[in-house]
Structure formats: C-alpha cells, structure tokens
Design a protein around this motif. Structure first.
Motif, short mmCIF file in Angstrom:
data_model
loop_
_atom_site.label_atom_id
_atom_site.label_comp_id
_atom_site.label_asym_id
_atom_site.label_seq_id
_atom_site.Cartn_x
_atom_site.Cartn_y
_atom_site.Cartn_z
N UNK A 156 -2.26 2.36 16.83
CA UNK A 156 -3.03 1.30 17.47
C UNK A 156 -3.74 0.50 16.39
N UNK A 157 -4.28 -0.65 16.77
CA UNK A 157 -5.02 -1.51 15.85
C UNK A 157 -6.34 -1.93 16.49
N UNK A 158 -7.25 -2.42 15.67
CA UNK A 158 -8.50 -2.98 16.19
C UNK A 158 -9.07 -3.95 15.16
N UNK A 159 -9.99 -4.78 15.60
CA UNK A 159 -10.66 -5.71 14.69
C UNK A 159 -11.69 -4.93 13.88
N UNK A 160 -11.47 -4.84 12.60
CA UNK A 160 -12.37 -4.12 11.72
C UNK A 160 -11.91 -4.24 10.29
N UNK A 161 -12.78 -3.84 9.36
CA UNK A 161 -12.44 -3.97 7.93
C UNK A 161 -13.21 -2.94 7.14
N UNK A 162 -12.82 -2.78 5.87
CA UNK A 162 -13.60 -1.99 4.92
C UNK A 162 -13.48 -2.68 3.56
N UNK A 163 -14.16 -2.16 2.56
CA UNK A 163 -14.31 -2.94 1.32
C UNK A 163 -13.00 -3.21 0.60
N UNK A 164 -11.96 -2.39 0.79
CA UNK A 164 -10.69 -2.67 0.13
C UNK A 164 -10.02 -3.92 0.71
N UNK A 165 -10.35 -4.26 1.94
CA UNK A 165 -9.84 -5.51 2.48
C UNK A 165 -10.41 -6.70 1.72
N UNK A 166 -11.61 -6.53 1.18
CA UNK A 166 -12.20 -7.55 0.32
C UNK A 166 -11.58 -7.51 -1.07
N UNK A 167 -11.46 -6.31 -1.64
CA UNK A 167 -10.94 -6.17 -3.00
C UNK A 167 -9.53 -6.73 -3.13
N UNK A 168 -8.71 -6.51 -2.10
CA UNK A 168 -7.31 -6.95 -2.17
C UNK A 168 -7.17 -8.46 -2.26
N UNK A 169 -8.21 -9.17 -1.88
CA UNK A 169 -8.15 -10.63 -1.93
C UNK A 169 -8.72 -11.18 -3.24
N UNK A 170 -9.15 -10.31 -4.10
CA UNK A 170 -9.61 -10.75 -5.41
C UNK A 170 -11.11 -10.72 -5.55
#
Length: 335
Positions: free
Chosen positions: A105-119
């Motif tokens: 399943x999926x949901x709207x959420x994030x963690x800090x690696x979602x930020x890191x992966x974008x630079x």
C-alpha cells in the motif's frame, strides 16, 4: 523462453561469446547493449535485500522509489533513448507494473532521504522554512513543523521471498517476451548478471538461463585499457591493477564456475582453440551445429587474434608486464 547471457569483469572479451552465439539462427540476439538492471546498485538484487531480507519501514519503501528512479534513468530521453530504444513503452510499463505488484500500500508521507535524494540545495530550501519559523514565531514551540512535502508518496512493501521471486520472474519474462520473435525460444542478452554471487541471481530466472563467465589474460586487460582504450575505468597503476584483479576474481576460490547453469571460458581459448571450445560451448548451451548458419560472420578468431598478446606491442613498458607476471601467475594464459 530460455536466456543466454555473458558475465565479465570489464574488458575480458565477453562480446566474443555474444557474437558467437548470435551466429545461430535459433537464437534471438538482443543487441549488443548491456542490460544491467538486475545487478546494478538500486536494481532488482538490491530490491530483494531491502524488501525481503532486511525489511525496514523506511528502507524498504525507499528501495522501491530508487528502483523506479533507475527505471526512469534507463528509459532515457529524446537525446539518449537507452532502453526505450529496444523495448519502446514496454520498459516503463512492465517496470512500473512490477513496482505495483510488489507494493502492499502507499500513503502521503516522507522522511529525510526523500529530501536528500533531490540534492543538497533542495534539502536546504525545504528545511530553511522550518529553521526560520523556529527562530521567530515558533521559538516557544520547538516541536512544531511545517510539512513541505505534502505530495510525496511513501511505498510500503514486505513480500515473502516466494512472492518476490514470482513477481521478478514474471516481470523479466514479460519484458523480453514482448520483443522476442514468436518463432524463437532462445534469447541472447548481454550482462544480465554479474560473474560473482551467481546462485543469488539465477533464482530470478527459474532454471531457464545459462551464464557464460569470460575472463582474459591480465596483461592484455591492463595494456589494452591503459594504452589503447584509455577509458580510465580500472586502475592504470600496475600495482593497484594487480590488487584490483585479485579483488574482482577472488570469488572463484569458493564459487563454482562450472555447473549446469554456469560455464567459465577464457577469451583466448575461443580464439586459439576455436573448434574445440566452440563445440564445448555449443553443446553446453544446447545449440545444434546445423543451425550455425552464420559461422564466423560475427566472431572470427582470425580477426580477434590481433587483440591478444597486446603487451608485445609495447616493449617500452616491460616493467609493467613483468610485474603482472609475478603478481598474477595463476591468471596468465599459456600461449
């Protein structure tokens, strides 16, 4: 559908096997492109580790995102089409379906690696808002935070080994079945798997793959790369090169290189002992001599022999040759 693939260590002449097998009219040779999406970092093997073997609520979902990013990278664009050139829209369609099949399943959420992966700059920009607020109007409320990633999707996945292997086999099969001619059952694909840790990778093919591991005299590998190709991919300092050569071949001390599904050959054997090695290779692959209709059209030992004993063309660098001969005697080919 049966797969034949080569596995090499860089510059070892595995394309000779690809060319040889392509001379059989019962084999569909799927271009000379390397299809490494199973073995590369963030590829299928990494997916299995993160989803099945080392499940973690953050790492597992993030691994699916990274595989999706690898799929997009290999898809290419209008300037460099990459896999799209061979699979068309099928590359993305089958790959995205594979990701969906593995996702619980999926949901709207994030963690800090979602930020890191974008630079770094993306991370700084997103976090700067919170930093400013904590220094001003939220200075008495340090736990408060503004959600700057409202559109981010988190994937949740923890399949069993059985499910992961089933989904992976179906994915690989459908992907290549979509481009294979209907009247041919055997497909030659280059570099689907690495030469080491092969028992792990063979599981993704359900006993319908043959892997030819190809190696070459280290003197030729060194002199070709340093003085002819000049790619800079492997060490060009001879001492470091010898360490690297040992490092990349050490697995052969404890892994079998000759089984029902794995065959080890020397590039030089296919050149200097073409008939004998060709028979051994052909019989092991289950190919019929009568179907070898384009013999020597793609692989001609009379041509490839000029790519052997290359070090003799560089007599000014005998010190490097001698160093390799002393450091790597067990890997030298007996010409």
């Amino acid at each position: 559908m049966k797969f034949i693939t080569c596995a090499s260590y860089y510059g070892t002449g595995s394309s000779a096997v690809t060319d040889y097998v392509s001379e059989f009219n019962t084999v569909f040779s799927f271009t000379d492109e390397e299809f490494r999406f199973i073995q590369d970092p963030d590829g299928i093997s990494d997916l299995e580790f993160n989803l099945v073997e080392c499940f973690n609520r953050h790492n597992s979902g993030h691994a699916l995102k990274r595989y999706k990013r690898l799929v997009d990278l290999y898809c290419g664009n209008f300037l460099v089409p990459r896999y799209r050139r061979f699979f068309g829209d099928g590359w993305k369609n089958y790959s995205y379906q594979y990701i969906n099949d593995l996702t619980d399943f999926t949901y709207h959420g994030w963690w800090h690696y979602d930020l890191f992966d974008r630079g770094t700059w993306f991370w700084l920009r997103k976090r700067l808002v919170n930093k400013i607020l904590h220094k001003t109007i939220w200075r008495n409320n340090p736990d408060r935070s503004i959600n700057t990633m409202t559109d981010e999707i988190t994937y949740c996945s923890h399949p069993t080994e059985e499910k992961f292997l089933r989904c992976t086999r179906e994915y690989i099969y459908k992907l290549f079945e979509s481009v294979k001619p209907q009247n041919i059952d055997t497909i030659m694909v280059d570099q689907l798997v690495p030469p080491m840790n092969l028992p792990r990778y063979l599981r993704y093919f359900d006993d319908n793959i043959k892997v030819v591991v190809v190696d070459r005299d280290p003197r030729d590998v060194f002199f070709l790369d340093k003085y002819v190709w000049k790619d800079g991919i492997i060490p060009n300092d001879v001492e470091t090169f010898c360490k690297w050569f040992h490092y990349t071949r050490d697995h052969r001390k404890y892994e079998s290189m000759n089984t029902d599904y794995i065959k080890f050959i020397q590039f030089e054997d296919l050149v200097y002992h073409y008939d004998q090695t060709g028979v051994e290779l052909r019989e092991w692959l289950g190919l019929d001599e009568k179907n070898h209709l384009y013999k020597r059209k793609y692989f001609d030992p009379a041509v490839s022999i000029h790519n052997t004993q290359v070090w003799k063309k560089f007599p000014d660098y005998d010190r490097e040759r001698e160093f390799i001969e002393k450091a790597l005697p067990e890997y030298l080919y007996d010409f």
